[in-house]
Design an enzyme around this catalytic site. Structure first.
Site, short mmCIF file in Angstrom:
data_model
loop_
_atom_site.label_atom_id
_atom_site.label_comp_id
_atom_site.label_asym_id
_atom_site.label_seq_id
_atom_site.Cartn_x
_atom_site.Cartn_y
_atom_site.Cartn_z
N GLY A 10 0.83 -1.21 0.00
CA GLY A 10 0.00 0.00 0.00
C GLY A 10 0.86 1.26 0.00
N ILE A 41 -3.87 -10.71 7.16
CA ILE A 41 -3.99 -10.38 8.59
C ILE A 41 -5.36 -10.75 9.18
CG2 ILE A 41 -2.22 -8.58 8.51
CD1 ILE A 41 -4.56 -6.49 8.66
N ALA A 64 -5.28 -2.23 5.70
CA ALA A 64 -6.62 -1.79 6.14
C ALA A 64 -7.56 -1.80 4.95
CB ALA A 64 -6.55 -0.37 6.72
N TYR A 130 -16.31 3.22 7.69
CA TYR A 130 -14.84 3.23 7.74
C TYR A 130 -14.36 3.75 9.10
CZ TYR A 130 -10.04 4.81 6.86
OH TYR A 130 -8.70 5.05 6.94
N LYS A 134 -12.58 1.59 12.13
CA LYS A 134 -11.21 1.95 12.55
C LYS A 134 -11.20 2.25 14.05
CE LYS A 134 -7.93 2.53 10.25
NZ LYS A 134 -6.83 1.60 9.82
N TRP A 155 -5.63 12.31 5.28
CA TRP A 155 -5.38 12.80 3.91
C TRP A 155 -4.04 12.26 3.38
CZ3 TRP A 155 -7.11 18.55 2.86
CH2 TRP A 155 -8.37 18.77 3.41
N1 LIG Z 1 -5.44 6.70 2.57
C1 LIG Z 1 -5.78 7.70 3.40
O1 LIG Z 1 -6.12 8.82 2.97
C2 LIG Z 1 -5.73 7.46 4.88
C3 LIG Z 1 -6.14 8.50 5.73
C4 LIG Z 1 -6.08 8.29 7.11
C5 LIG Z 1 -5.64 7.08 7.61
N2 LIG Z 1 -5.27 6.08 6.76
C6 LIG Z 1 -4.81 4.82 7.33
O2 LIG Z 1 -3.46 4.66 6.99
C7 LIG Z 1 -3.15 3.25 6.84
C8 LIG Z 1 -2.43 3.02 5.52
O3 LIG Z 1 -3.27 3.46 4.47
P1 LIG Z 1 -2.84 3.34 2.94
O4 LIG Z 1 -3.51 4.43 2.19
O5 LIG Z 1 -1.37 3.16 2.85
O6 LIG Z 1 -3.55 1.96 2.57
P2 LIG Z 1 -3.60 1.21 1.16
O7 LIG Z 1 -2.76 1.93 0.17
O8 LIG Z 1 -5.04 0.96 0.85
O9 LIG Z 1 -2.84 -0.17 1.47
C9 LIG Z 1 -3.42 -1.18 2.25
C10 LIG Z 1 -2.71 -2.46 1.89
O10 LIG Z 1 -3.25 -3.51 2.70
C11 LIG Z 1 -3.44 -4.65 1.85
N3 LIG Z 1 -4.41 -5.59 2.39
C12 LIG Z 1 -5.75 -5.66 2.14
N4 LIG Z 1 -6.28 -6.70 2.77
C13 LIG Z 1 -5.28 -7.32 3.45
C14 LIG Z 1 -5.23 -8.47 4.28
N5 LIG Z 1 -6.31 -9.21 4.56
N6 LIG Z 1 -4.01 -8.81 4.81
C15 LIG Z 1 -2.91 -8.09 4.53
N7 LIG Z 1 -2.91 -7.00 3.74
C16 LIG Z 1 -4.09 -6.61 3.21
C17 LIG Z 1 -3.89 -4.01 0.56
O11 LIG Z 1 -3.84 -4.95 -0.51
P3 LIG Z 1 -4.89 -4.78 -1.73
O12 LIG Z 1 -4.61 -3.45 -2.34
O13 LIG Z 1 -4.54 -5.94 -2.61
O14 LIG Z 1 -6.26 -4.86 -1.13
C18 LIG Z 1 -2.90 -2.88 0.42
O15 LIG Z 1 -1.67 -3.31 -0.14
C19 LIG Z 1 -4.49 2.53 6.98
O16 LIG Z 1 -4.62 2.05 8.29
C20 LIG Z 1 -5.52 3.61 6.76
O17 LIG Z 1 -6.73 3.34 7.44
C21 LIG Z 1 -5.30 6.25 5.41
#
Ligand SMILES: NC(=O)c1ccc[n+]([C@@H]2O[C@H](COP(=O)([O-])OP(=O)(O)OC[C@H]3O[C@@H](n4cnc5c(N)ncnc54)[C@H](OP(=O)(O)O)[C@@H]3O)[C@@H](O)[C@H]2O)c1
Length: 288
Positions: A10, A41, A64, A130, A134, A155
């Protein structure tokens, strides 16, 4: 110490891979897709096996369900990934007296209107599935009794995966006009900066919940204006608009700024201003 990173493919997981190269700890990068050591996970026994085989004493959970709007209709997988799976990781760390570093979100807030930056102990008031799942994940980690650090961020963007910066780079390069909401205020977070803070915190971990974003405040409109400016996309006429012009299944908070006093004081870190980090990310994207 051996540190296991989940969701390594991710946005944050990829930045963790870059930053961890400068760390003296050993990192194992896992995900559900090809190219990584496979770890789902949602599977507690698989987590226990990986932890045992590699003598893991710390997990950084970057996995996530992150699609906020789709979470409303996706069903139980959202809670499984955002709440039950972090609980699995917490159980596995509790069993070996290890540390779980978990990433959460500003969307655990939003139900009560506020206009000052949110502190860590503010009551969670999520407005959608969501944010609610969380928040439940955080509560399950704390209830497990494992050692934990929970970092709430907002963000998030990076060179990897899909995100607002990449979408707006494309739209401001191809559309003559664009409307972007100016009535939602927050702070962007470059995932590289968050990964840097996590890797630094691992050298002197202090349990608790922390807030981390870049410094400063802006609306999505201001964010887009800077993306276009740094990219040199000067032909697009970007205009501010209200949120009701873009109806969404989840109500977003009008003001969602995280107070970072605690994370800076505890770990002695300096956080970059949001425009400086945005400039770096766009520069990296242009050089790809
Ligand atoms: N993105 C935002 O704007 C944002 C904002 C605030 C907080 N956050 C938090 O920051 C954290 C990182 O976010 P991110 O944007 O880096 O997330 P992301 O790009 O969506 O990456 C999540 C990764 O987890 C993988 N995944 C999905 N299901 C899984 C499983 N069962 N076991 C293991 N891995 C799995 C996904 O694979 P697939 O792609 O193949 O599903 C993806 O590679 C998260 O906790 C998120 O809630 C994000």
């Amino acid at each position: 110490m051996t540190i296991l990173v989940t969701g390594a493919n991710g946005q944050l997981g990829n930045e963790m891979q870059i930053v961890a190269k400068q760390s003296s700890y050993k990192y194992i990068f896992t995900d559900v897709c090809e190219g990584y050591e496979k770890l789902d996970i949602t599977d507690l026994e698989a987590i226990r096996k990986t932890v045992k085989e590699n003598d893991v004493k710390c997990i950084v959970n970057c996995a996530a369900w992150t699609n906020v709007d789709a979470a409303e209709t996706a069903g139980e997988i959202v809670e499984t990934l955002n709440a039950t799976a972090p609980e699995n990781l917490a159980k596995a760390m509790k069993e070996v007296n290890g540390l779980l570093v978990h990433v959460s979100t500003d969307y655990v807030f939003g139900g009560d209107p506020y206009n000052t930056p949110c502190k860590e102990d503010q009551k969670g008031t999520p407005t959608g599935v969501y944010g609610a799942t969380k928040l439940l994940g955080e509560q399950k980690i704390i209830a497990s009794g494992c050692k934990y650090m929970i970092l709430r961020t907002a963000w998030l963007y990076s060179e990897f995966g899909k995100n607002f910066v990449k979408t707006m780079l494309n739209l401001t390069a191809t559309k003559p006009q664009l409307k972007v909401v100016f009535d939602q205020t927050g702070t962007p977070t470059y995932a590289y900066d968050l990964a840097t803070a996590i890797v630094a915190a691992l050298y002197n971990p202090v349990q608790g919940i922390y807030h981390y974003s870049n410094e400063g405040v802006c609306s999505w409109y201001d964010f887009t204006k800077m993306i276009a400016e740094y990219a040199g996309n000067t032909d697009c006429d970007i205009q501010p608009c209200h949120s009701d012009e873009f109806p969404s299944p989840v109500k977003r908070p009008a003001y969602s700024v995280l107070d970072k006093t605690k994370v800076k004081g505890t770990f002695g870190i300096t956080i970059p201003y949001w425009t400086e980090s945005l400039k770096k990310c766009i520069c990296n994207l242009k050089n790809q």
